[in-house]
Design a protein around this motif. Structure first.
Motif, PDB file in Angstrom:
ATOM      1  N   LYS A   5      13.087   6.510  -6.334  1.00 61.15           N
ATOM      2  CA  LYS A   5      12.915   7.673  -5.526  1.00 61.15           C
ATOM      3  C   LYS A   5      10.720   7.772  -5.452  1.00 61.15           C
ATOM      4  O   LYS A   5      10.597   7.368  -6.251  1.00 61.15           O
ATOM      5  CB  LYS A   5      13.393   9.137  -6.290  1.00 61.15           C
ATOM      6  CG  LYS A   5      12.669  10.373  -5.637  1.00 61.15           C
ATOM      7  CD  LYS A   5      12.993  11.235  -6.555  1.00 61.15           C
ATOM      8  CE  LYS A   5      12.385  12.302  -5.591  1.00 61.15           C
ATOM      9  NZ  LYS A   5      12.634  13.881  -6.899  1.00 61.15           N
ATOM     10  N   SER A  22      18.598  12.024 -14.831  1.00 58.36           N
ATOM     11  CA  SER A  22      19.933  10.906 -13.872  1.00 58.36           C
ATOM     12  C   SER A  22      19.603  10.031 -14.924  1.00 58.36           C
ATOM     13  O   SER A  22      18.823   9.636 -15.575  1.00 58.36           O
ATOM     14  CB  SER A  22      18.584  10.266 -12.683  1.00 58.36           C
ATOM     15  OG  SER A  22      19.210  11.209 -11.744  1.00 58.36           O
ATOM     16  N   THR A  54      16.309   6.750 -11.630  1.00 60.49           N
ATOM     17  CA  THR A  54      16.070   7.152 -10.598  1.00 60.49           C
ATOM     18  C   THR A  54      14.967   6.125  -9.780  1.00 60.49           C
ATOM     19  O   THR A  54      14.564   5.497 -10.421  1.00 60.49           O
ATOM     20  CB  THR A  54      15.395   8.339 -11.112  1.00 60.49           C
ATOM     21  OG1 THR A  54      15.915   9.416 -11.904  1.00 60.49           O
ATOM     22  CG2 THR A  54      14.549   8.905  -9.998  1.00 60.49           C
ATOM     23  N   TRP A  95      19.856  16.231 -13.807  1.00 58.05           N
ATOM     24  CA  TRP A  95      21.269  15.342 -12.969  1.00 58.05           C
ATOM     25  C   TRP A  95      21.590  15.002 -14.355  1.00 58.05           C
ATOM     26  O   TRP A  95      20.749  14.560 -15.247  1.00 58.05           O
ATOM     27  CB  TRP A  95      21.092  14.117 -11.868  1.00 58.05           C
ATOM     28  CG  TRP A  95      20.965  14.587 -10.911  1.00 58.05           C
ATOM     29  CD1 TRP A  95      19.701  14.549  -9.647  1.00 58.05           C
ATOM     30  CD2 TRP A  95      21.725  14.813  -9.393  1.00 58.05           C
ATOM     31  NE1 TRP A  95      19.982  14.436  -8.460  1.00 58.05           N
ATOM     32  CE2 TRP A  95      21.475  15.014  -8.586  1.00 58.05           C
ATOM     33  CE3 TRP A  95      22.920  15.563  -9.545  1.00 58.05           C
ATOM     34  CZ2 TRP A  95      21.688  15.843  -7.705  1.00 58.05           C
ATOM     35  CZ3 TRP A  95      23.139  16.863  -8.698  1.00 58.05           C
ATOM     36  CH2 TRP A  95      22.761  16.484  -7.202  1.00 58.05           C
ATOM     37  N   HIS A 122      23.348   9.364  -5.705  1.00 61.83           N
ATOM     38  CA  HIS A 122      23.602  10.716  -5.694  1.00 61.83           C
ATOM     39  C   HIS A 122      22.747   9.772  -4.647  1.00 61.83           C
ATOM     40  O   HIS A 122      22.007   9.131  -5.154  1.00 61.83           O
ATOM     41  CB  HIS A 122      22.549  11.281  -6.546  1.00 61.83           C
ATOM     42  CG  HIS A 122      22.168  12.312  -5.565  1.00 61.83           C
ATOM     43  ND1 HIS A 122      20.575  12.602  -5.423  1.00 61.83           N
ATOM     44  CD2 HIS A 122      22.007  13.842  -4.795  1.00 61.83           C
ATOM     45  CE1 HIS A 122      20.487  13.794  -4.719  1.00 61.83           C
ATOM     46  NE2 HIS A 122      20.934  14.368  -4.233  1.00 61.83           N
ATOM     47  N   GLN A 156      14.599  17.904 -10.679  1.00 62.23           N
ATOM     48  CA  GLN A 156      15.899  17.458 -11.056  1.00 62.23           C
ATOM     49  C   GLN A 156      16.120  17.521 -12.228  1.00 62.23           C
ATOM     50  O   GLN A 156      15.493  16.570 -13.177  1.00 62.23           O
ATOM     51  CB  GLN A 156      15.369  15.839  -9.735  1.00 62.23           C
ATOM     52  CG  GLN A 156      16.617  14.834  -9.820  1.00 62.23           C
ATOM     53  CD  GLN A 156      16.834  14.267 -11.583  1.00 62.23           C
ATOM     54  OE1 GLN A 156      17.740  14.652 -12.256  1.00 62.23           O
ATOM     55  NE2 GLN A 156      16.024  12.817 -11.360  1.00 62.23           N
ATOM     56  N   ASN A 174      20.640   8.381  -9.014  1.00 59.25           N
ATOM     57  CA  ASN A 174      19.733   9.354  -7.575  1.00 59.25           C
ATOM     58  C   ASN A 174      18.756   8.244  -7.270  1.00 59.25           C
ATOM     59  O   ASN A 174      17.571   7.696  -7.378  1.00 59.25           O
ATOM     60  CB  ASN A 174      18.977   9.701  -9.007  1.00 59.25           C
ATOM     61  CG  ASN A 174      18.669  11.124  -8.070  1.00 59.25           C
ATOM     62  OD1 ASN A 174      18.893  11.524  -7.474  1.00 59.25           O
ATOM     63  ND2 ASN A 174      16.696  11.643  -8.250  1.00 59.25           N
TER      64      ASN A 174
END
Ligand SMILES: Nc1ncnc2c1ncn2[C@@H]1O[C@H](COP(=O)(O)OP(=O)(O)O)[C@@H](O)[C@H]1O
Ligand SMILES: [Mg+2]
Lengths: 257, 498
Positions: B331, B326, B329, B289, B267, B287, B302
């Protein structure tokens, strides 16, 4: 004197032996508590008073190597600590912990509902709970403001102890164990806390008051006094035993233990 | 058994296979051929009926991507991704063109129903418990854009928003209907060349949301996008662009889930926010996922680029994120504080359990005068997870009077997990005031026992303590989502102790 009917004791500790990290701390301790009674447990630091209270409440980290604890005839040691709470075992901690970010009233609501659920009772709604907790707080002269603050966060010593008593009043337990309720309190705070405890005395409820000093027992007058030394009860008697101790100190018992 | 040891035992038996959204929807879908080439990019652009300029933009990004390499500086480990083994486009096969919600494939509607996402235009009334002492939420409305794999399947409350002048639509539609706005702002915050994943996204993004709030308008309702990955071996590359024109305000929330699968899925989203003079954007993410199973198999990668540009004076952008899902991650929602007196905020709760790896944080780039920023990060690590906060605060030479306050708190549950804090601070002028505080603590056995003695179970006790720990951040979320997030936090920590 009428003969006590053959009823089951509320709390019965029989020949209890407890180890912590391979070291025996309690060496065969016995204690019988009936409804309505107030027992004082006195003893010098390190004699095992807190250990006893923790084992009754089910704190992890203690190994019971021998003996029994019965609560209304049931094996308490087989129960999870939260199950014991739901059945009516309450421990007022010597050092209540702080839980940042969790408001006192939220905490109390969650705890009360967990206990009710375990007993198969309906959960109590937020408004009904709010009403109840306010009433209890008022009866104990606890400011409403305390309910909104994080559990024990920034509370003074006296406030922390009052918070313990508030919980005791709210949960309506059958057995209350108070561990060194007087530690760190000045005389005024002590009197307020003791008044709270006295208000909760009832023919159905028993109390075990743990203290190092006789002073507290001027305010919470016990029916029985037990002297602990080195992991054993070395002497039991009436309230006059506390006064005796006040004069002669613990030294005489150190040898007996 | 001593308490600590007992906790360790329990953590060893940890089970994260409790993901509630792991089901799959069986529908026919329309996919691009597997793999990535110029043809894939052309295929996606054609599917979306895009104008030529958009295709050119994508192709340029694609050519650049070919020259780039995947970043390796984050504290995460994963096997090499085969970019040719991924589908870059998947769309539910439409039975015919849709004119109302009732024509959406009932399977998809059912999916969103199961996820608790309202695609019908009803005010949210149920399932929302007011916080203690709070008022029950009155008829609050939330407009939802639902993105299923690569396409948007429904956007609600469009008419009502239009009346207020707010544009809220799938970005694929905005490219056709509002090309002047899209051309002006797309890539203006996160340029196509920004980083490996953002560049990839620029080439192959398929859908996402577009929001434009005109000058002086306070958006009449919460806007929200719900992302769902359904297809196997499919990457999701959504693109979100939000523009708050002068003096406007908008609050936007995104939520994400995916089915439980053994293979990892990629993603790589890009979110761009632009706040002009005196405008404010509040962007919240929940979030969730799929995190992978208890052995660390499966789960979403992610890799997301989110950036807000406080382009105008007195503008404000605030990021709030609750990250529980996730496998990996990567991010760093950031703010570029370009306008004088602009301010940026980052509130984050990042929870990792099982074998999850989180490397997340923020960047606050102070360019304008008297700009301020605030960072509150709460990391919670359980199981065998690794949880890293990575943050940059910088002040440009001209950013006189820049102020930042950073507080990073980490909470460890058990002793097989790790929490790390990596702050970078660069002040190029002496008038900047940057404050940084960091703490790491373990959940204390005494606190747990206190709660349990009052009747709470071990799990309830952990939930309560953790919710207390993250309270400052939860308070930043819109009320409905705060309740959701609170539940999510408890669920994601199930089995971590107790
Ligand atoms: N967790 C523990 N680990 C090791 N020793 C302990 C622990 N808890 C208590 N003890 C020991 O057990 C004895 C009794 O302690 P405690 O029950 O706290 O006594 P009291 O409450 O009467 O002061 C002391 O010698 C103390 O050092
Ligand atoms: Mg003690």
């Amino acid at each position: 004197m009428t003969l006590r009917k053959n009823v089951m004791s509320l709390l019965e500790v029989k020949d209890l032996k407890v180890r912590v990290e391979e070291r025996e701390i309690l060496h065969g301790l016995s204690l019988t508590v009936n409804p309505g009674e107030v027992h004082a447990i006195m003893g010098p630091n390190g004699s095992g008073k807190s250990t006893l209270s923790h084992v009754i409440a089910g704190k992890p980290g203690y190994e019971v190597t021998d003996g029994q604890i019965l609560f209304r005839g049931e094996d308490l040691l087989e129960m999870e600590p939260n199950e014991r709470a739901a059945k009516g075992v309450f421990l007022a901690f010597q050092y209540p912990v702080e839980i940042p970010g969790v408001t006192t009233w939220n905490f109390l609501h969650a705890a009360l509902n967990a206990q009710r659920k375990a007993r198969g009772e309906d959960e109590i709604s937020s408004p009904a709970f709010l009403k109840k907790v306010r009433e209890v707080a008022r009866s104990l002269n606890i400011p409403q403001d305390m309910l909104k603050r994080g559990v024990n966060v920034g509370f003074s010593g006296g406030e922390k102890k009052r918070n313990e008593i508030l919980q005791m009043a709210l949960f309506e337990p059958a057995v209350c164990i108070l561990d060194e309720m007087d530690s760190g309190l000045d005389i005024d705070a002590l009197r307020i806390a003791a008044d709270g405890v006295n208000a909760l005395r009832s023919p159905e409820r028993a109390m075990v008051v743990i203290t190092h000093y006789q002073r507290l027992l001027n305010y919470i007058v016990p029916d029985f006094v037990h002297v602990m030394s080195k992991g054993r009860v070395v002497k039991s008697g009436g309230k006059e035993l506390a006064l005796e101790l006040e004069e002669s100190g613990y030294a005489q018992f150190e040898d007996a233990a | 058994m001593p308490a600590v040891q007992e906790t360790v035992e329990r953590v060893r038996r940890i089970d994260v296979d409790q993901y509630r959204y792991g089901f799959e929807t069986l529908i026919e879908s329309d996919k691009a051929p597997k793999g990535l080439s110029e043809d894939t990019v052309r295929f996606i652009s054609a599917k979306k009926n895009e104008p030529a300029w958009m295709l050119e933009w994508r192709l340029e990004a694609f050519r650049r991507w070919l020259t780039m390499t995947e970043p390796t500086w984050a504290r995460v480990n994963y096997p090499k991704i085969d970019y040719q083994d991924i589908y870059y486009y998947a769309a539910p096969k439409p039975k015919k063109t849709l004119s109302s919600i009732d024509e959406i494939d009932p399977e998809i509607l059912k999916t969103y129903e199961k996820l608790g996402i309202p695609l019908r235009e009803v005010a949210i009334l149920e399932g929302v418990e007011p916080p203690p002492g709070g008022e029950p939420s009155a008829n609050r409305k939330i407009a939802v854009d639902a993105v299923f794999d690569s396409v948007s399947v429904a956007t609600t409350f469009q008419k009502e928003l239009k009346k207020a002048g707010v544009i809220f639509m799938p970005i694929s539609e905005a490219i056709r209907e509002h090309p002047e706005l899209v051309q002006k702002y797309l890539g203006s915050v996160v340029p196509t060349s920004d980083n490996y994943f953002a560049t990839l996204n620029s080439a192959v993004f398929s859908d996402g949301s577009f929001v434009y709030v005109p000058p002086g308008v306070r958006c009449p309702m919460e806007l929200s996008t719900y992302f769902r990955i359904n297809e196997r071996n499919t990457g999701q590359f959504e693109r979100t662009l939000i523009i708050a024109d002068k003096g406007s305000y908008v609050s936007y929330l995104e939520g994400c889930t995916a089915p439980q699968r053994d293979e990892n899925q990629l993603h790589a989203a890009v979110v761009e926010l632009v706040a002009l003079d005196d405008a404010e954007i509040k962007y919240s993410t929940v979030q969730n996922w799929y995190p992978g199973n208890s052995e660390g198999k499966g789960g979403i990668y992610n890799f997301v680029t989110k950036r807000g540009d406080c382009r105008g004076k007195n503008s404000k952008i605030s990021w709030t994120q609750v990250e529980t899902g996730s496998a990996i991650t990567w991010k760093y929602p950031s703010c570029i504080l370009r306008g004088d007196n602009s301010s940026g905020e980052f509130y984050s709760i990042a929870i990792s359990n099982g074998y999850q790896q989180v490397d997340s944080g923020t960047k606050m780039i102070h360019l304008g005068k008297n700009t301020s920023s605030r960072i509150i990060s709460k990391g919670i690590a359980a199981g065998k997870s690794q949880n890293t906060y990575r943050g940059l605060v910088s002040a440009h030479r001209k950013a006189t009077g820049a102020r930042n306050y950073t507080a990073c708190d980490s909470l460890l549950i058990g002793d097989k997990c790790g929490a790390h804090t990596v702050p970078y601070v660069e002040a190029k002028n002496s008038s900047a005031t940057f404050e940084h505080e960091a703490t790491t603590s373990k959940i204390s056995e005494d606190v747990l026992f206190y709660c349990i003695q009052r009747g709470l179970s071990q799990e309830e006790a952990v939930g309560l303590v953790v919710n207390g720990f993250v309270k400052d951040v939860l308070q930043q979320l819109p009320m409905e989502f705060a309740v959701e997030a609170q539940k999510l936090i408890s669920i994601s920590l199930e089995g971590s102790v107790g």
